[in-house]
Write an enzyme that holds these catalytic residues in place. Sequence first.
Site, mmCIF file in Angstrom:
data_model
loop_
_atom_site.group_PDB
_atom_site.id
_atom_site.type_symbol
_atom_site.label_atom_id
_atom_site.label_comp_id
_atom_site.label_asym_id
_atom_site.label_seq_id
_atom_site.Cartn_x
_atom_site.Cartn_y
_atom_site.Cartn_z
ATOM 1 N N TYR A 120 3.165 -38.922 -11.696
ATOM 2 C CA TYR A 120 3.323 -37.680 -10.698
ATOM 3 C C TYR A 120 2.329 -36.986 -12.418
ATOM 4 C CZ TYR A 120 6.499 -38.744 -7.237
ATOM 5 O OH TYR A 120 7.294 -39.538 -6.756
ATOM 6 N N ASN A 143 0.404 -36.738 2.429
ATOM 7 C CA ASN A 143 0.000 -38.086 2.371
ATOM 8 C C ASN A 143 -0.070 -38.394 3.783
ATOM 9 O OD1 ASN A 143 -1.590 -40.490 2.500
ATOM 10 N ND2 ASN A 143 -0.524 -41.076 1.148
ATOM 11 N N CYS A 151 0.183 -43.556 -1.885
ATOM 12 C CA CYS A 151 1.360 -43.164 -2.518
ATOM 13 C C CYS A 151 2.941 -43.082 -2.813
ATOM 14 C CB CYS A 151 1.621 -41.588 -0.986
ATOM 15 S SG CYS A 151 2.398 -42.336 0.262
ATOM 16 N N HIS A 152 2.851 -44.486 -2.414
ATOM 17 C CA HIS A 152 3.847 -45.191 -3.181
ATOM 18 C C HIS A 152 3.360 -45.631 -4.724
ATOM 19 C CE1 HIS A 152 0.953 -48.584 -1.552
ATOM 20 N NE2 HIS A 152 1.579 -49.665 -2.403
ATOM 21 N N GLU A 178 3.574 -56.349 -4.377
ATOM 22 C CA GLU A 178 2.060 -55.814 -5.700
ATOM 23 C C GLU A 178 2.632 -55.993 -6.388
ATOM 24 O OE1 GLU A 178 0.693 -51.871 -5.037
ATOM 25 O OE2 GLU A 178 0.484 -51.706 -2.766
#
Length: 186
Positions: A120, A143, A151-152, A178
């Site tokens: 962040y 978002n 945003c993950h 991912e």
Amino acid sequence: MDNHGQGRDGQRVVYTVLDTDIGPLMPAATPAGLVSVVFHAAGTVRERALDRLASSLGSHPVEAPDHALLAEATRQLEAYFAGGRRAFELPLDWSLISGFNRQVLRELASGVPFGTVVGYGDLADRVGRPGAAQAVGMAMGANPLPVIVPCHRVVESDGGIGGFGGGLETKRKLLTLEGVLPQPLF
């Protein structure tokens, strides 16, 4: 506003719902591009999201899975969840977000690729606002395009996963997909 998807300036808002490994997702689009993606889009969650879109965009969304942009978004999302797509190539309508939040989300969309994470505070630094980590967290919560605007991929600097509007289990699944987190043992 009328009931046929025509809003301000004749803007048409369309949506579809698709089943994914993280539950039903509801992408919605305007003529400018994809405007919203809603997690857990079944029942009352979907109805509340449609009401919010109608209120924000001046047009009650119409279900249109064959709409060209929604069909392409569906193809790209399905490929992403199948492990065959690492980036989205869709026009985005940023009209539901403005100011600092838009600046942060645009940086996230363009500067944090598949398989990576950012803190962040680091994201705050990237947009020229050192010390604004909490404000970045608020931008993530606002978002309108999760998964597409990833945003993950924003985590705590101490290694914690951080919060997530779609729920922490959803965030874990996306980060596992991912390759950022390991596959669960069972």
